[in-house]
Design a protein around this motif. Structure first.
Motif, PDB file in Angstrom:
ATOM      1  N   SER A 175      42.242  38.531  43.561  1.00 35.67           N
ATOM      2  CA  SER A 175      42.009  39.929  43.217  1.00 35.67           C
ATOM      3  C   SER A 175      43.191  40.507  42.433  1.00 35.67           C
ATOM      4  CB  SER A 175      41.768  40.680  44.512  1.00 35.67           C
ATOM      5  OG  SER A 175      42.059  42.007  44.361  1.00 35.67           O
ATOM      6  N   ALA A 184      42.848  39.217  38.942  1.00 40.56           N
ATOM      7  CA  ALA A 184      41.760  39.964  38.306  1.00 40.56           C
ATOM      8  C   ALA A 184      42.276  41.349  37.926  1.00 40.56           C
ATOM      9  CB  ALA A 184      40.574  40.068  39.249  1.00 40.56           C
ATOM     10  N   PHE A 234      39.581  46.376  41.850  1.00 41.31           N
ATOM     11  CA  PHE A 234      38.823  45.124  41.785  1.00 41.31           C
ATOM     12  C   PHE A 234      38.094  44.844  43.099  1.00 41.31           C
ATOM     13  CE2 PHE A 234      38.246  40.531  42.139  1.00 41.31           C
ATOM     14  CZ  PHE A 234      37.467  40.327  41.015  1.00 41.31           C
ATOM     15  N   LEU A 293      37.092  39.491  33.330  1.00 40.83           N
ATOM     16  CA  LEU A 293      36.976  40.293  34.542  1.00 40.83           C
ATOM     17  C   LEU A 293      35.637  40.022  35.229  1.00 40.83           C
ATOM     18  CD1 LEU A 293      38.005  42.695  36.309  1.00 40.83           C
ATOM     19  CD2 LEU A 293      36.583  44.138  34.872  1.00 40.83           C
ATOM     20  N   TRP A 351      34.890  38.527  38.814  1.00 36.29           N
ATOM     21  CA  TRP A 351      34.075  39.337  39.726  1.00 36.29           C
ATOM     22  C   TRP A 351      33.014  38.473  40.419  1.00 36.29           C
ATOM     23  CZ3 TRP A 351      31.459  44.340  37.354  1.00 36.29           C
ATOM     24  CH2 TRP A 351      31.026  45.158  38.376  1.00 36.29           C
TER      25      TRP A 351
END
Ligand code: PFF
Length: 463
Positions: free
Chosen positions: A113, A116, A160, A326, A330
């Motif tokens: 995370s 990200a 995120f 991204l 995800w």
């Protein structure tokens, strides 16, 4: 065929729904962020070759086994392992395998995370034109400034985790499938565009050579087992999302009609192609601009923005690239948390939304450790012949991908190959007893467990 027909969480709407979701899980930061920097740290072409062998000989057979177990058990990985063990008259302790996966998921998501979050931050940096005509110094400066600012990292990490939680809360079909369908093909297209840019750089062939031609010199001062094989194996597990129950959970939502073997090959090929494309896009830029291949986790964040700063419409393409990255992160993060969410729904008698909220809070808390390890709590240590400078962040990554995932894979292989009755695997795979089944059975009984065992024993210094 499976004992139950469906999971209580629903089912993929079609074979492609499953395949896209599994590809969404597999293709992520592991391919575009992690693969290139490991290649750079651990021996270039030799690492790539060993990686490909690990995917083929260990990764694919274990992925087949993991999906097979998931579909047969039709529950979260903990309950699936317990009920399969029950069906096969084995100890309930096999449920611990599921627990290990849930734990590994939290450890991975804690740094996943944060990376990200870097991607999110870069969408805005590239969009604001920070990299127009930037050189290596500027690119490095922007990266270092970002990771030394815990507040910014925390903000991106929080955003995120919230994004991931929203999709998981919506459930299997609506949430996961729809997100992946459009975004994966777009990411693939953008990667091709990056490769086209790399072809226009001066050192395109040097980059290709580095990636695909094993070079003895890169082995100097390296131990083949611990410095190349172990990280390559860990990367195969990480990249294919196997060994922790994520793909097992996805398998539990799979219809009985879908071919597991065909799906696994498709997923593994897509995953590998994306990783190789990322390498082909990145290394020519690394060499053209005189960057160090072994720059570690910052590699793509210090190389690709330079390319965007130089190419026509670079700001647009750069923004788009980081947006797609991204999305890839995800769809992977979702699968990292899915086993824990499914477990909570099935065992705590709470709604999917509540379960997701709890899991999200826990994942967020874990992430705080990684955020601080990049700045206030930074410490360094050595692993696989490389100095790691980001303390807990690196440690989490190493423990999860090089040890927990392969250990999970070893147990999955042993369970499917040695403890489950042969009729059960035959029935679930449903491909007859021909050479395809025989090859898988041999790989899952001998090649995967023995290979993993040897690597482990070596890693703990037994020989
Ligand atoms: N495969 C993902 C990637 O390459 O980014 C990361 C990942 C997802 C690892 C799910 C493990 C997992 F269970």
């Amino acid at each position: 065929m499976s004992i139950k027909n469906a999971s209580i969480h629903g089912q993929w709407s079609s074979r492609w729904g499953f395949m896209l979701a599994a590809i969404g899980s597999a293709v992520g930061l592991g391919n575009i962020w992690r693969f290139p920097y490991l290649v750079g740290e651990n021996g270039g072409g030799i690492f790539v070759l060993v990686y490909l062998a690990c995917v083929l000989l260990v990764g694919i057979p274990i992925m087949i086994a993991e999906i097979l177990l998931g579909r047969r058990g039709r529950q979260n990985p903990v309950n699936t392992m317990q009920s399969l063990a029950n069906q096969e008259s084995l100890s309930r302790h096999w449920g611990l395998l599921g627990w290990m996966g849930v734990g590994a998921g939290f450890i991975i998501v804690s740094y996943y995370s944060v990376i990200a979050g870097w991607t999110l931050a870069y969408i805005f940096r590239v969009g604001a034109g920070v990299f127009v005509d930037a050189d290596v110094l500027v690119a490095k400066q922007v990266f270092v400034t970002l990771i030394s600012d815990p507040e910014k990292l925390l903000a991106w990490h929080t955003i995120f985790i919230m994004l991931a939680v929203i999709v998981i809360a919506r459930g299997v079909e609506k949430g996961l499938e729809n997100t992946v369908k459009i975004l994966m093909p777009m990411l693939f297209f953008l990667l091709l565009l990056m490769v086209a840019y790399a072809m226009s750089t001066e050192k395109f062939f040097e980059g290709l050579h580095y990636l695909f031609i094993p070079n003895q010199e890169h082995l100097a001062n390296k131990d083949f087992f611990s410095d190349i094989l172990l990280p390559a194996l860990g990367q195969a597990f990480f990249s294919l999302s196997i060994g922790m129950g994520a793909i097992m959970a996805y398998g539990s939502y799979l219809s009985n009609k879908t071919s597991i073997v065909f799906s696994c090959f498709t997923i593994a090929i897509a995953d590998t192609v994306v990783a190789l494309l990322a390498g082909i896009a990145i290394f020519p830029i690394v060499f053209t601009y005189g960057l160090e291949p072994a720059s570690g986790p910052g590699l793509i964040f210090m190389t690709l923005p330079i390319a965007f700063g130089q190419m026509p419409f670079g700001t647009f393409f750069g923004c788009l690239f980081f947006i797609l990255l991204l999305f890839a992160a995800w769809t992977s993060a979702i699968s990292l948390l899915e086993p824990a969410v499914a477990w909570a729904v099935e065992n705590c008698n709470i709604s999917r939304i509540k379960a997701t909220a709890w899991v999200g809070i826990l994942a967020w808390l874990f992430g705080l450790l990684t955020v601080l390890s990049l700045n206030h709590w930074a410490f360094s240590f050595q692993f696989a012949g490389v100095v790691k400078e980001n303390g807990l962040f690196d440690l989490f990554d190493i423990v999860a991908s090089n040890f927990l995932l392969p250990l999970g894979g070893l147990l999955i292989a042993v369970f499917a190959g040695w403890f489950m009755r042969k009729q059960s695997t035959l029935a679930e795979l449903d491909i007859g007893n021909g050479w395809v089944y025989q090859c898988w059975y041999f790989a899952i009984r001998y090649i995967a467990p023995l290979g993993l065992l040897i690597i482990f024993l070596n890693a703990v210094g037994l020989f």
